[in-house]
Design a protein around this motif. Sequence first.
Motif, mmCIF file in Angstrom:
data_model
loop_
_atom_site.group_PDB
_atom_site.id
_atom_site.type_symbol
_atom_site.label_atom_id
_atom_site.label_comp_id
_atom_site.label_asym_id
_atom_site.label_seq_id
_atom_site.Cartn_x
_atom_site.Cartn_y
_atom_site.Cartn_z
ATOM 1 N N ALA A 192 0.853 -1.141 0.139
ATOM 2 C CA ALA A 192 0.121 -0.009 -0.051
ATOM 3 C C ALA A 192 1.224 1.039 -0.469
ATOM 4 O O ALA A 192 1.667 1.076 0.598
ATOM 5 C CB ALA A 192 -0.981 -0.263 1.757
ATOM 6 N N ASP A 193 0.432 2.036 -1.479
ATOM 7 C CA ASP A 193 1.574 2.816 -0.877
ATOM 8 C C ASP A 193 0.597 4.656 -0.466
ATOM 9 O O ASP A 193 0.132 4.951 -0.290
ATOM 10 C CB ASP A 193 1.957 3.717 -2.737
ATOM 11 C CG ASP A 193 3.063 4.686 -2.828
ATOM 12 O OD1 ASP A 193 3.019 5.297 -1.908
ATOM 13 O OD2 ASP A 193 2.572 5.456 -3.498
ATOM 14 N N ASP A 194 2.124 4.515 0.217
ATOM 15 C CA ASP A 194 1.085 5.833 1.849
ATOM 16 C C ASP A 194 2.209 7.140 0.572
ATOM 17 O O ASP A 194 1.770 8.034 1.325
ATOM 18 C CB ASP A 194 2.113 5.856 2.991
ATOM 19 C CG ASP A 194 2.899 5.588 2.929
ATOM 20 O OD1 ASP A 194 3.928 6.080 1.740
ATOM 21 O OD2 ASP A 194 4.009 5.529 4.331
ATOM 22 N N GLY A 195 2.002 7.394 -0.639
ATOM 23 C CA GLY A 195 2.968 8.070 -1.196
ATOM 24 C C GLY A 195 4.801 8.363 -1.429
ATOM 25 O O GLY A 195 4.979 9.034 -2.678
ATOM 26 N N THR A 196 5.075 7.404 -0.713
ATOM 27 C CA THR A 196 6.100 8.006 -0.537
ATOM 28 C C THR A 196 7.333 7.348 -1.935
ATOM 29 O O THR A 196 7.808 7.487 -2.057
ATOM 30 C CB THR A 196 7.101 7.166 0.698
ATOM 31 O OG1 THR A 196 6.919 5.695 1.190
ATOM 32 C CG2 THR A 196 6.641 7.894 2.194
ATOM 33 N N PHE A 197 6.443 5.931 -2.175
ATOM 34 C CA PHE A 197 6.935 5.302 -3.191
ATOM 35 C C PHE A 197 6.799 6.201 -4.452
ATOM 36 O O PHE A 197 7.402 6.433 -5.521
ATOM 37 C CB PHE A 197 6.641 3.862 -3.211
ATOM 38 C CG PHE A 197 6.432 3.383 -5.269
ATOM 39 C CD1 PHE A 197 7.670 3.074 -4.616
ATOM 40 C CD2 PHE A 197 5.713 3.291 -6.158
ATOM 41 C CE1 PHE A 197 7.884 1.825 -6.014
ATOM 42 C CE2 PHE A 197 6.082 2.796 -6.948
ATOM 43 C CZ PHE A 197 7.327 2.280 -7.228
ATOM 44 N N GLY A 198 5.109 6.506 -4.769
ATOM 45 C CA GLY A 198 4.985 7.690 -5.453
ATOM 46 C C GLY A 198 5.685 8.580 -6.066
ATOM 47 O O GLY A 198 5.867 9.418 -6.907
ATOM 48 N N LYS A 199 6.145 9.216 -4.755
ATOM 49 C CA LYS A 199 6.552 10.607 -4.973
ATOM 50 C C LYS A 199 7.993 10.432 -5.301
ATOM 51 O O LYS A 199 8.494 11.037 -6.032
ATOM 52 C CB LYS A 199 6.874 11.008 -4.227
ATOM 53 C CG LYS A 199 5.351 11.807 -3.439
ATOM 54 C CD LYS A 199 5.496 12.161 -1.551
ATOM 55 C CE LYS A 199 4.050 13.043 -1.757
ATOM 56 N NZ LYS A 199 4.215 13.898 -0.806
ATOM 57 N N ALA A 200 9.022 9.087 -4.553
ATOM 58 C CA ALA A 200 10.007 8.907 -5.096
ATOM 59 C C ALA A 200 10.080 8.660 -6.055
ATOM 60 O O ALA A 200 11.331 8.447 -6.892
ATOM 61 C CB ALA A 200 10.685 7.912 -4.116
ATOM 62 N N TYR A 201 9.521 7.789 -7.122
ATOM 63 C CA TYR A 201 9.330 7.391 -8.730
ATOM 64 C C TYR A 201 8.447 8.885 -9.295
ATOM 65 O O TYR A 201 8.905 7.969 -10.698
ATOM 66 C CB TYR A 201 8.488 6.278 -8.358
ATOM 67 C CG TYR A 201 10.025 4.853 -7.598
ATOM 68 C CD1 TYR A 201 10.437 4.236 -8.431
ATOM 69 C CD2 TYR A 201 10.064 4.183 -6.900
ATOM 70 C CE1 TYR A 201 11.746 3.276 -8.798
ATOM 71 C CE2 TYR A 201 10.921 3.622 -5.998
ATOM 72 C CZ TYR A 201 11.305 2.320 -7.123
ATOM 73 O OH TYR A 201 12.544 2.280 -6.338
ATOM 74 N N GLY A 202 8.677 8.830 -8.751
ATOM 75 C CA GLY A 202 8.075 10.876 -10.013
ATOM 76 C C GLY A 202 6.375 9.294 -10.917
ATOM 77 O O GLY A 202 6.570 10.119 -11.593
#
Length: 161
Positions: A103-113
Amino acid sequence: MSYEIFYHDEKVTEINPVVSGKAPDFSLVDQNGEKIQLSSLTKPVLISVFPNINTRVCSLQTKHFNVEASKHFEIDFLSISNNTAEEQKNWCAAEGVDMTLLADDGTFGKAYGLIMPDGPLAGRLARSVFVVKNGELIYHEILKNISQEPNYAAALSATLG
């Protein structure tokens, strides 16, 4: 590099994902409440990314990689979506899927753009696949059309190669 993202053949947004070099590290909770950290995994990692497990294409993508995960124990398969761990757990139980969903809390999505900044899917992850070996991104596929499935064979080949 900028990628245009389409939904039903209409451009909805653009993203600037990380597609090469050192893989950004991340730590996310899986559907069972366990923390998984990319840098602690020692096998090649295939990362399947999608916006919502409860949609047809996301479901197909996850089921396909679940089948591959049952055949390739030499690979760590991670599926990442915006869904909560509980939504993922319920989906896995209903579909008979036994693989790691994060479950992405936003950290993965931000880190990978990969977070779509605007349009009807604003805040959701862009459909994509990455392969990480020895901490390096060696393969990526950013799906231009969010409603298309990834090239499963190419991702698996890159992981095994």
